[in-house]
Write a protein that holds these residues in place. Sequence first.
Motif, PDB file in Angstrom:
ATOM      1  N   GLY A 494       1.018  -1.375   0.191  1.00  0.00           N
ATOM      2  CA  GLY A 494      -0.061   0.157  -0.338  1.00  0.00           C
ATOM      3  C   GLY A 494       0.823   1.425   0.324  1.00  0.00           C
ATOM      4  O   GLY A 494       1.359   2.437   1.286  1.00  0.00           O
ATOM      5  N   GLU A 495       1.642   1.514  -1.691  1.00  0.00           N
ATOM      6  CA  GLU A 495       2.348   3.190  -1.293  1.00  0.00           C
ATOM      7  C   GLU A 495       1.341   4.067  -0.551  1.00  0.00           C
ATOM      8  O   GLU A 495       0.082   3.890  -1.310  1.00  0.00           O
ATOM      9  N   CYS A 496       1.972   4.761  -0.668  1.00  0.00           N
ATOM     10  CA  CYS A 496       0.860   6.351  -0.181  1.00  0.00           C
ATOM     11  C   CYS A 496       1.588   6.733  -1.042  1.00  0.00           C
ATOM     12  O   CYS A 496       2.537   7.745  -0.400  1.00  0.00           O
ATOM     13  N   TRP A 497       0.879   8.182  -1.617  1.00  0.00           N
ATOM     14  CA  TRP A 497       1.077   9.162  -2.168  1.00  0.00           C
ATOM     15  C   TRP A 497       0.117  10.055  -1.732  1.00  0.00           C
ATOM     16  O   TRP A 497      -0.860   9.923  -0.989  1.00  0.00           O
ATOM     17  N   ARG A 498       0.600  11.377  -2.255  1.00  0.00           N
ATOM     18  CA  ARG A 498       0.206  13.267  -2.075  1.00  0.00           C
ATOM     19  C   ARG A 498      -0.617  13.144  -3.387  1.00  0.00           C
ATOM     20  O   ARG A 498       0.349  13.349  -4.375  1.00  0.00           O
ATOM     21  N   MET A 499      -1.233  14.162  -4.151  1.00  0.00           N
ATOM     22  CA  MET A 499      -1.954  14.924  -5.082  1.00  0.00           C
ATOM     23  C   MET A 499      -2.015  16.274  -3.930  1.00  0.00           C
ATOM     24  O   MET A 499      -1.698  17.297  -3.615  1.00  0.00           O
ATOM     25  N   LEU A 500      -1.050  17.237  -4.920  1.00  0.00           N
ATOM     26  CA  LEU A 500      -0.453  18.046  -5.726  1.00  0.00           C
ATOM     27  C   LEU A 500      -1.012  19.108  -6.728  1.00  0.00           C
ATOM     28  O   LEU A 500      -0.716  18.513  -8.026  1.00  0.00           O
ATOM     29  N   VAL A 501      -1.493  20.593  -5.713  1.00  0.00           N
ATOM     30  CA  VAL A 501      -2.448  21.545  -7.305  1.00  0.00           C
ATOM     31  C   VAL A 501      -0.867  21.685  -7.601  1.00  0.00           C
ATOM     32  O   VAL A 501      -0.916  22.743  -6.736  1.00  0.00           O
ATOM     33  N   LEU A 502      -0.103  22.480  -8.765  1.00  0.00           N
ATOM     34  CA  LEU A 502       0.624  22.926  -8.804  1.00  0.00           C
ATOM     35  C   LEU A 502       0.800  23.750 -10.108  1.00  0.00           C
ATOM     36  O   LEU A 502       0.791  23.129 -11.208  1.00  0.00           O
ATOM     37  N   PRO A 503       1.830  24.993  -9.898  1.00  0.00           N
ATOM     38  CA  PRO A 503       1.877  25.307 -11.791  1.00  0.00           C
ATOM     39  C   PRO A 503       2.276  24.711 -12.374  1.00  0.00           C
ATOM     40  O   PRO A 503       2.763  23.852 -12.797  1.00  0.00           O
ATOM     41  N   ASN A 504       1.852  24.849 -14.238  1.00  0.00           N
ATOM     42  CA  ASN A 504       2.292  24.629 -14.788  1.00  0.00           C
ATOM     43  C   ASN A 504       3.670  24.546 -15.669  1.00  0.00           C
ATOM     44  O   ASN A 504       4.476  24.485 -16.279  1.00  0.00           O
ATOM     45  N   GLN A 505       4.196  25.543 -15.363  1.00  0.00           N
ATOM     46  CA  GLN A 505       5.551  26.535 -15.417  1.00  0.00           C
ATOM     47  C   GLN A 505       5.691  27.539 -14.498  1.00  0.00           C
ATOM     48  O   GLN A 505       4.999  28.005 -13.663  1.00  0.00           O
ATOM     49  N   SER A 506       6.953  27.895 -14.120  1.00  0.00           N
ATOM     50  CA  SER A 506       7.269  28.967 -13.194  1.00  0.00           C
ATOM     51  C   SER A 506       6.413  29.878 -13.536  1.00  0.00           C
ATOM     52  O   SER A 506       6.446  30.144 -14.686  1.00  0.00           O
ATOM     53  N   PRO A 507       6.495  31.589 -13.003  1.00  0.00           N
ATOM     54  CA  PRO A 507       6.373  32.425 -13.592  1.00  0.00           C
ATOM     55  C   PRO A 507       7.974  33.032 -14.576  1.00  0.00           C
ATOM     56  O   PRO A 507       8.580  32.673 -14.319  1.00  0.00           O
ATOM     57  N   PRO A 508       7.187  33.702 -15.268  1.00  0.00           N
ATOM     58  CA  PRO A 508       7.751  34.303 -16.814  1.00  0.00           C
ATOM     59  C   PRO A 508       8.905  34.700 -16.219  1.00  0.00           C
ATOM     60  O   PRO A 508       9.314  35.428 -15.302  1.00  0.00           O
ATOM     61  N   ASP A 509      10.976  34.413 -16.692  1.00  0.00           N
ATOM     62  CA  ASP A 509      11.255  34.449 -16.099  1.00  0.00           C
ATOM     63  C   ASP A 509      11.784  34.948 -14.334  1.00  0.00           C
ATOM     64  O   ASP A 509      13.409  35.435 -13.971  1.00  0.00           O
ATOM     65  N   LYS A 510      10.665  34.180 -13.784  1.00  0.00           N
ATOM     66  CA  LYS A 510      10.868  34.520 -12.253  1.00  0.00           C
ATOM     67  C   LYS A 510      12.024  36.173 -12.028  1.00  0.00           C
ATOM     68  O   LYS A 510      12.758  36.064 -11.184  1.00  0.00           O
ATOM     69  N   ALA A 511      10.994  37.328 -12.675  1.00  0.00           N
ATOM     70  CA  ALA A 511      11.541  38.167 -12.609  1.00  0.00           C
ATOM     71  C   ALA A 511      11.831  39.194 -10.983  1.00  0.00           C
ATOM     72  O   ALA A 511      12.204  39.764 -10.902  1.00  0.00           O
ATOM     73  N   LYS A 512      10.439  38.836 -10.002  1.00  0.00           N
ATOM     74  CA  LYS A 512      10.402  38.770  -8.759  1.00  0.00           C
ATOM     75  C   LYS A 512      11.169  38.859  -7.699  1.00  0.00           C
ATOM     76  O   LYS A 512      11.693  36.968  -8.302  1.00  0.00           O
TER      77      LYS A 512
END
Length: 576
Positions: A494-512
């Motif tokens: 019984g392998e235990c996993w978790r669901m996570l809602v994550l962004p499809n991509q990083s913020p553009p250029d990680k400018a901030k």
Amino acid sequence: MGLISTSYALLLAISFVALVDAGCHYQFPAFPPPDYAEPCPELLEAFNRIETTVSALVADPSFNTSSYSIEVTYAKSTLWTSFHTAVDKDPARPGAEEIDGRSAYRIASITKTFTVLGILKQHAAGNLSLDDSVDKYIPQLAGHQNGTIPWKDITLRSLASQLSGLPRDWAQGDLATELSDPSALGLPPASLSGLPQCDSFGEYRPCTEQELLQSIQSKPPLFAPNQKSTYSNIAFELLGLVLANVTLMDYEDYIQSAILDPLEMTGSSFSKPSDSIAVLPKNISWYWDVDEGIQNPTGGLYASSADMSKFLRYVLSHYNGITPALNWLQPASFTAGLNSFYGTPWEMFRSNKILNDPDRLVTFATKGGGLPGYSTIIVLVPEFELGITILTAGNETLLNHLLEATTVPLIQAADMVTQRHVQNAYTGTFEASVINSSIALSYTRKNGLGITDWISNGTDMMTAIPRYFKFDSGKSHVQLMTTLLFRDQDNLAGECWRMLVLPNQSPPDKAKVWDDFCVSDVDTMMYDGLPWNELVFWDKDPNGRFHTVELTAFRVSMSRANTKEVISEKLLMQDL
């Protein structure tokens, strides 16, 4: 009650939105490590590439006097070895005729990992505490001294994790013994007054416990304890004294009986091995004969690559089970680098350059060592359950070339093995048609294992979740993260996993600036007292493929869809 419900719903919505809007990706550990006992063509191809690269490397005449031993292991056995014997050796003292896995090197500061393991074992046995101050176990440090080091504030844990604030050395590293003309560096003549009369000072002899304690009791600290990390050999010499005082054994005898003997490391010791198995670098072989005395706990061990693979297999199998006081492969302090940390006593490194994706990090726990003629390193990659030993003698620049040439292709290949394992074991469609529930799991190299379609009791969850929690479904995906735990821990079922809602991509250029700020929040919410985002995989067949997925809070188990299962469910529906 209405206010509480509204506030709680808002809190849940904020937790989801925070995850979706951040540039954070949960990649460690990405998946359970694959079983390397199965044929792995990806690894074979990588090992061939590595062998070709390092063979061309040592063909350079600058490495004619250099030898090396490389081994790659996983938790159960060695996967690959490569050895090279120097073509130019000292004819008067050549050492081992041909280098192999039994050939012995001075492994230098890798010895520190054995010292720390000894401390962890004594902590687990209840004979000492990592959080006790060092003067509890070395009474001389509690008495009068001429220096200003606050021994009562320095714990065994801070000594082991390079947070003691102690100076680096006391009997080595003094330019007065290295420079024939100090004035060339603008230095006045050296008096050598008050310096120890052992090791590099005068005619060589190993230093004693009394000389160590006398020297450090007159020194000031470099930093306050636990203030800032800095490399200290003295810290591990003190840990060696702690082990001797607690066990009532010589440090060397304790390491032999507690670690080397149980792991069957028969080619490792603090006693000088025979020249017949010694890797002796030309013109620097004199250090092979040096007895490090009281400094053995920081760098005195001789070992072979085959023995180091045994040690790494032990660490890979036990790093989170030696003592509940710590996970041995977790970082303990920062270093000067953005992606570098100290462990206890590991030198840890995180890189996003290996897997050709800026959001895919790989974490390495390493311990390097250097002595005259020897440059060595061990590397642990727990995410892929791999250990690497690289021992070199001769040209000290060889090690860094071998480290790059070995680790990069190896980890890229291990990632491909993992991808294949995940696709075989977990992907597919699972159904419970009677209640109109199904879930489709797929794998992408970018996002790992995730949910692409999900129907629960007739509800399209991929539409319902973003609508309820008020975020744009087009900007997110549902990724699965393993916990490396089991519902049935005794039987590893019984392998235990978790669901996570994550962004499809990083913020553009990680400018901030704050786009790089990430926190972990895996247990997002509950439903009726059960974890809302937990999945459990059951019914693993001999080929490693799971046939059942349980969604804990939804109180449903779904079977892998195939022809036989679909026919059975249709017959069941007809009976109903």
